[in-house]
Design an enzyme around this catalytic site. Sequence first.
Site, PDB file in Angstrom:
ATOM      1  N   SER A 177       0.829  -1.207   0.000  1.00  0.00           N
ATOM      2  CA  SER A 177       0.000   0.000   0.000  1.00  0.00           C
ATOM      3  C   SER A 177       0.863   1.257   0.000  1.00  0.00           C
ATOM      4  O   SER A 177       1.604   1.533   0.947  1.00  0.00           O
ATOM      5  CB  SER A 177      -0.914   0.013   1.229  1.00  0.00           C
ATOM      6  OG  SER A 177      -1.588   1.251   1.273  1.00  0.00           O
ATOM      7  N   HIS A 182      -1.238  -1.158  -4.181  1.00  0.00           N
ATOM      8  CA  HIS A 182      -2.528  -0.742  -3.637  1.00  0.00           C
ATOM      9  C   HIS A 182      -2.487   0.775  -3.443  1.00  0.00           C
ATOM     10  O   HIS A 182      -1.563   1.310  -2.830  1.00  0.00           O
ATOM     11  CB  HIS A 182      -2.759  -1.464  -2.309  1.00  0.00           C
ATOM     12  CG  HIS A 182      -4.094  -1.221  -1.700  1.00  0.00           C
ATOM     13  ND1 HIS A 182      -5.240  -1.868  -2.116  1.00  0.00           N
ATOM     14  CD2 HIS A 182      -4.473  -0.379  -0.707  1.00  0.00           C
ATOM     15  CE1 HIS A 182      -6.265  -1.453  -1.385  1.00  0.00           C
ATOM     16  NE2 HIS A 182      -5.830  -0.532  -0.528  1.00  0.00           N
ATOM     17  N   ASP A 214      -4.497   4.042  -2.165  1.00  0.00           N
ATOM     18  CA  ASP A 214      -5.596   4.483  -1.302  1.00  0.00           C
ATOM     19  C   ASP A 214      -5.987   5.927  -1.582  1.00  0.00           C
ATOM     20  O   ASP A 214      -5.235   6.846  -1.253  1.00  0.00           O
ATOM     21  CB  ASP A 214      -5.169   4.382   0.163  1.00  0.00           C
ATOM     22  CG  ASP A 214      -5.131   2.952   0.654  1.00  0.00           C
ATOM     23  OD1 ASP A 214      -6.107   2.217   0.422  1.00  0.00           O
ATOM     24  OD2 ASP A 214      -4.119   2.575   1.274  1.00  0.00           O
ATOM     25  N   MET A 256      -8.398   8.939  -0.578  1.00  0.00           N
ATOM     26  CA  MET A 256      -9.243   9.360   0.558  1.00  0.00           C
ATOM     27  C   MET A 256      -9.685  10.801   0.364  1.00  0.00           C
ATOM     28  O   MET A 256      -8.869  11.649   0.004  1.00  0.00           O
ATOM     29  CB  MET A 256      -8.441   9.273   1.856  1.00  0.00           C
ATOM     30  CG  MET A 256      -7.899   7.890   2.131  1.00  0.00           C
ATOM     31  SD  MET A 256      -6.972   7.897   3.672  1.00  0.00           S
ATOM     32  CE  MET A 256      -6.422   6.211   3.713  1.00  0.00           C
ATOM     33  N   HIS A 274      -8.171   1.868  -4.395  1.00  0.00           N
ATOM     34  CA  HIS A 274      -9.178   1.715  -3.337  1.00  0.00           C
ATOM     35  C   HIS A 274      -9.777   3.093  -3.088  1.00  0.00           C
ATOM     36  O   HIS A 274      -9.137   3.957  -2.496  1.00  0.00           O
ATOM     37  CB  HIS A 274      -8.463   1.161  -2.090  1.00  0.00           C
ATOM     38  CG  HIS A 274      -9.334   0.993  -0.902  1.00  0.00           C
ATOM     39  ND1 HIS A 274      -8.817   0.757   0.356  1.00  0.00           N
ATOM     40  CD2 HIS A 274     -10.687   1.021  -0.750  1.00  0.00           C
ATOM     41  CE1 HIS A 274      -9.810   0.643   1.224  1.00  0.00           C
ATOM     42  NE2 HIS A 274     -10.954   0.813   0.582  1.00  0.00           N
ATOM     43  N   MET A 303     -11.799   5.422  -1.203  1.00  0.00           N
ATOM     44  CA  MET A 303     -12.476   5.727   0.062  1.00  0.00           C
ATOM     45  C   MET A 303     -13.047   7.130  -0.080  1.00  0.00           C
ATOM     46  O   MET A 303     -12.600   8.086   0.565  1.00  0.00           O
ATOM     47  CB  MET A 303     -11.475   5.630   1.217  1.00  0.00           C
ATOM     48  CG  MET A 303     -11.190   4.180   1.599  1.00  0.00           C
ATOM     49  SD  MET A 303      -9.741   4.012   2.641  1.00  0.00           S
ATOM     50  CE  MET A 303      -8.468   4.001   1.399  1.00  0.00           C
ATOM     51  N   MET A 344     -12.216  -4.595   4.884  1.00  0.00           N
ATOM     52  CA  MET A 344     -11.384  -3.693   5.688  1.00  0.00           C
ATOM     53  C   MET A 344     -11.161  -4.348   7.038  1.00  0.00           C
ATOM     54  O   MET A 344     -12.118  -4.662   7.754  1.00  0.00           O
ATOM     55  CB  MET A 344     -12.085  -2.347   5.906  1.00  0.00           C
ATOM     56  CG  MET A 344     -12.034  -1.362   4.760  1.00  0.00           C
ATOM     57  SD  MET A 344     -10.413  -0.939   4.100  1.00  0.00           S
ATOM     58  CE  MET A 344      -9.483  -0.436   5.536  1.00  0.00           C
ATOM     59  N   ASP A 365      -7.403  -5.669   3.931  1.00  0.00           N
ATOM     60  CA  ASP A 365      -6.723  -4.371   3.935  1.00  0.00           C
ATOM     61  C   ASP A 365      -6.696  -3.780   5.339  1.00  0.00           C
ATOM     62  O   ASP A 365      -7.724  -3.364   5.862  1.00  0.00           O
ATOM     63  CB  ASP A 365      -7.461  -3.427   2.967  1.00  0.00           C
ATOM     64  CG  ASP A 365      -6.746  -2.103   2.794  1.00  0.00           C
ATOM     65  OD1 ASP A 365      -5.620  -1.942   3.300  1.00  0.00           O
ATOM     66  OD2 ASP A 365      -7.317  -1.228   2.125  1.00  0.00           O
TER      67      ASP A 365
HETATM   68  C1  DX5 Z   1      -6.386   2.255   5.331  1.00  0.00           C
HETATM   69  C2  DX5 Z   1      -5.941   1.843   3.960  1.00  0.00           C
HETATM   70  C3  DX5 Z   1      -4.908   0.799   3.928  1.00  0.00           C
HETATM   71  C4  DX5 Z   1      -3.609   1.134   4.600  1.00  0.00           C
HETATM   72  C5  DX5 Z   1      -3.077  -0.122   5.211  1.00  0.00           C
HETATM   73  O1  DX5 Z   1      -7.538   3.004   5.231  1.00  0.00           O
HETATM   74  O2  DX5 Z   1      -7.031   1.414   3.164  1.00  0.00           O
HETATM   75  O3  DX5 Z   1      -4.665   0.362   2.597  1.00  0.00           O
HETATM   76  O4  DX5 Z   1      -2.643   1.663   3.747  1.00  0.00           O
HETATM   77  O5  DX5 Z   1      -1.967   0.187   5.950  1.00  0.00           O
HETATM   78  P1  DX5 Z   1      -1.372  -0.806   7.037  1.00  0.00           P
HETATM   79  O6  DX5 Z   1      -0.931  -2.042   6.298  1.00  0.00           O
HETATM   80  O7  DX5 Z   1      -0.239  -0.038   7.613  1.00  0.00           O
HETATM   81  O8  DX5 Z   1      -2.452  -1.086   8.018  1.00  0.00           O
HETATM   82 ZN    ZN Z   2      -6.702   0.427   1.102  1.00  0.00          ZN
END
Ligand code: DX5
Ligand code: ZN
Length: 224
Positions: free
Chosen positions: A13, A38, A40, A42, A72, A74, A143, A181
């Site tokens: 990620s 991956h 993310d 947000m 991903h 969010m 999640m 995740d």
């Molecule tokens: C959190 C993200 C994850 C995050 C995971 O909202 O969706 O993808 O990067 O990070 P770790 O592996 O550090 O929990």
């Molecule tokens: Zn994620």
Amino acid sequence: MNQNGQKRILAPSMLSADFAHLEEDLLKAVHAGAKYLHVDVMDGYFVPNISFGPPVIKVVRQILPDTVLDVHLMVEQPERYIRDYKECGGDILTIHVEATKHPYSVLQAIHAEGLKAGAAINPGTPVEQLIPLLRQCDQVLVMSVNPGFGGQSLIPETLDKIRELVQLREKLGLSYLIEIDGGVKLSNLDQVLDAGTDIIVAGSAIFGKDTEGGTKAFLQRIGE
Ligand code: DX5
Ligand code: ZN
């Protein structure tokens, strides 16, 4: 290998990568053997945090032309951005069932763009909410922390959802991949794999002091 005889996949990620040396850090993961990244996204609304969007992903796509970008989303109402995340280089778009009134239609829209589609559920959302969508899913994302931040601890109850999704896949004769995740470390990887996970996202456990070593250690353990 997973129960279907498919290879398991590691998706480091990018949220935990060193943004001051992004190219270098991402290349370390890829040179160590990661095939997926991956990504993310947000929006500060669906989750409390804000990360990055299409302009940054476009650069990542240039740095990593052959890596599968597992985006991903969010974000609230992801239907507003499907085209944008295709154009910047996304290969797979995963949306949250909690973020839209019309998840089925958003998954169809992602497929209509020629991309793979995934549906995600937060820790407080039951697997039941995914059931009507499963035929539209190339992958489902469970999640295992509350979304928004890297570096949290895995919520153990979420592994039951992975097991439930494995059973449903068998019962319905489907072939979606199951992604976990949040909070995955080498120390809990056995439990994660035993539950039946296909795609393992790991951020803080991979990026950091030794991105290459961390990537290799995960790949070796998951047998990719
Ligand atoms: C959190 C993200 C994850 C995050 C995971 O909202 O969706 O993808 O990067 O990070 P770790 O592996 O550090 O929990
Ligand atoms: Zn994620």
